[in-house]
Write an enzyme that holds these catalytic residues in place. Structure first.
Site, short mmCIF file in Angstrom:
data_model
loop_
_atom_site.label_atom_id
_atom_site.label_comp_id
_atom_site.label_asym_id
_atom_site.label_seq_id
_atom_site.Cartn_x
_atom_site.Cartn_y
_atom_site.Cartn_z
N ASP A 35 -31.28 39.63 10.53
CA ASP A 35 -30.84 40.70 9.65
C ASP A 35 -29.48 40.42 9.03
OD1 ASP A 35 -33.02 42.28 9.89
OD2 ASP A 35 -32.19 43.57 11.46
N LYS A 57 -32.19 43.77 4.50
CA LYS A 57 -32.72 44.69 3.49
C LYS A 57 -31.64 45.23 2.59
CE LYS A 57 -35.62 46.04 7.08
NZ LYS A 57 -35.62 46.99 8.17
N GLY A 88 -28.49 42.81 14.69
CA GLY A 88 -27.10 43.07 15.07
C GLY A 88 -27.02 44.07 16.21
N ASP A 90 -27.48 46.01 19.42
CA ASP A 90 -28.64 46.14 20.29
C ASP A 90 -29.87 46.42 19.44
OD1 ASP A 90 -29.63 46.78 23.26
OD2 ASP A 90 -30.55 48.22 21.87
N MET A 168 -23.08 53.73 10.51
CA MET A 168 -23.56 53.89 9.13
C MET A 168 -22.94 55.11 8.46
SD MET A 168 -27.59 52.95 9.69
CE MET A 168 -27.78 53.79 11.24
N1 SAH Z 1 -28.21 47.87 16.19
C1 SAH Z 1 -26.83 47.93 15.73
C2 SAH Z 1 -26.59 49.09 14.77
C3 SAH Z 1 -27.32 48.95 13.45
S1 SAH Z 1 -26.84 50.20 12.31
C4 SAH Z 1 -25.90 48.04 16.94
O1 SAH Z 1 -26.36 48.31 18.07
O2 SAH Z 1 -24.72 47.78 16.77
C5 SAH Z 1 -25.58 49.40 11.39
C6 SAH Z 1 -24.22 50.02 11.70
O3 SAH Z 1 -23.67 49.47 12.88
C7 SAH Z 1 -23.18 49.76 10.64
O4 SAH Z 1 -23.28 50.68 9.57
C8 SAH Z 1 -21.89 49.98 11.42
O5 SAH Z 1 -21.63 51.36 11.60
C9 SAH Z 1 -22.27 49.40 12.77
N2 SAH Z 1 -21.85 48.00 12.97
C10 SAH Z 1 -22.65 46.96 13.29
N3 SAH Z 1 -21.94 45.83 13.48
C11 SAH Z 1 -20.64 46.17 13.26
C12 SAH Z 1 -19.39 45.46 13.32
N4 SAH Z 1 -19.33 44.16 13.61
N5 SAH Z 1 -18.25 46.14 13.06
C13 SAH Z 1 -18.27 47.45 12.76
N6 SAH Z 1 -19.43 48.16 12.69
C14 SAH Z 1 -20.58 47.54 12.95
#
Ligand code: SAH
Length: 250
Positions: A35, A57, A88, A90, A168
């Site tokens: 992703d 996406k 990204g 979990d 988000m």
């Molecule tokens: N599955 C992911 C979340 C996906 S939703 C998890 O567990 O982290 C995507 C959101 O995750 C982004 O809009 C932001 O709010 C956050 N995010 C993901 N990686 C990030 C990072 N390195 N730094 C800051 N926010 C992050």
């Protein structure tokens, strides 16, 4: 070997935060579908012989893109490949991991989930912000800031959590801040945005809910938004060199 799909969490960006299981699975993968939020440093650890497919996406193409991802996963697994679906943080937190797992299970494809370090936990921790703190906050909730149709059912449910973590939530932060104040959060409550956590571009922006509502917080996605008294108890994060901490006027 029969085809199998590994639903793997890539963590927030820094490859040191991968689990050992994720690392091993990436080294042995034959196909990797990844992703947008998977960092280039994590991708460097993928088996060099593996076929890498970017399936990030953009808005408006989501439904179509998701169908395409499902059919690719199925096709590769059916051709007896060891497939990694890399997400990204979990894979079971806002990542449609459960939907992909259910689809593959329906088609009798073996799935193994490899949990990752969610940005909801890692970004605040690395910014020195405890989500719980004795005497200050004994609960926290995580919510998505992407709300369809202007309705806030999830936000209403969790609005009273002592610490609120919003994923988000950058784009609609002004609207969200107004909604949270309407739902009873104090305007002077401290907030922090942890932008691009664990990357060389990480920034921590500290402000108040009122200031966010007034449009005063300049933040870029992706960021984790933390709201609550714990923000005022931020711990020193040491000399990381690349950390720019910007505190807006209270
Ligand atoms: N599955 C992911 C979340 C996906 S939703 C998890 O567990 O982290 C995507 C959101 O995750 C982004 O809009 C932001 O709010 C956050 N995010 C993901 N990686 C990030 C990072 N390195 N730094 C800051 N926010 C992050």
């Amino acid at each position: 070997m029969r085809g199998k799909v590994y639903l793997v969490g890539a963590g927030p960006g820094d490859p040191e935060l991968l689990t050992l299981r994720a690392y091993r699975v990436l080294q042995e993968a034959q196909v990797v579908l990844y992703d947008r939020l998977v960092s280039p440093d994590v991708l460097e650890l993928v088996n060099p012989k593996a076929h890498r497919i970017y399936v990030g996406k953009t808005r408006g193409t989501q439904t179509q893109a998701q169908e395409k991802i499902l059919s690719l996963l199925l096709a590769y697994a059916r051709s007896n490949q060891q497939v990694v679906r890399l997400k990204g943080g979990d894979p079971m937190v806002y990542g449609r991991g459960a939907e992909e797992w259910a689809f593959l299970a329906q088609h009798q494809i073996e799935v193994e989930v490899v949990p990752g370090v969610s940005s909801a936990l890692a970004a605040p921790a690395l910014a020195g912000i405890p989500l719980t703190l004795r005497g200050v906050a004994h609960s926290f909730a995580v919510v998505s800031g992407q709300i369809a149709g202007g309705l806030y059912p999830s936000l209403e449910r969790v609005a009273q959590a002592e610490t609120l973590v919003i994923l988000m939530g950058v784009e609609r932060r002004v609207e969200l801040a107004h909604a949270l104040i309407r739902l009873g959060r104090k305007p002077e409550e401290p907030v922090a945005f942890v932008e691009r956590s664990t990357t060389p571009h990480e920034r921590i922006i500290v402000s108040t809910l009122a200031e966010v509502a007034a449009g005063g917080a300049a933040v870029e996605a992706p960021a984790v938004w933390v709201l609550g008294e714990v923000v005022a108890h931020r711990l020193p994060t040491g000399a990381k060199g690349h950390r720019a901490i910007q505190t807006l006027a209270f």
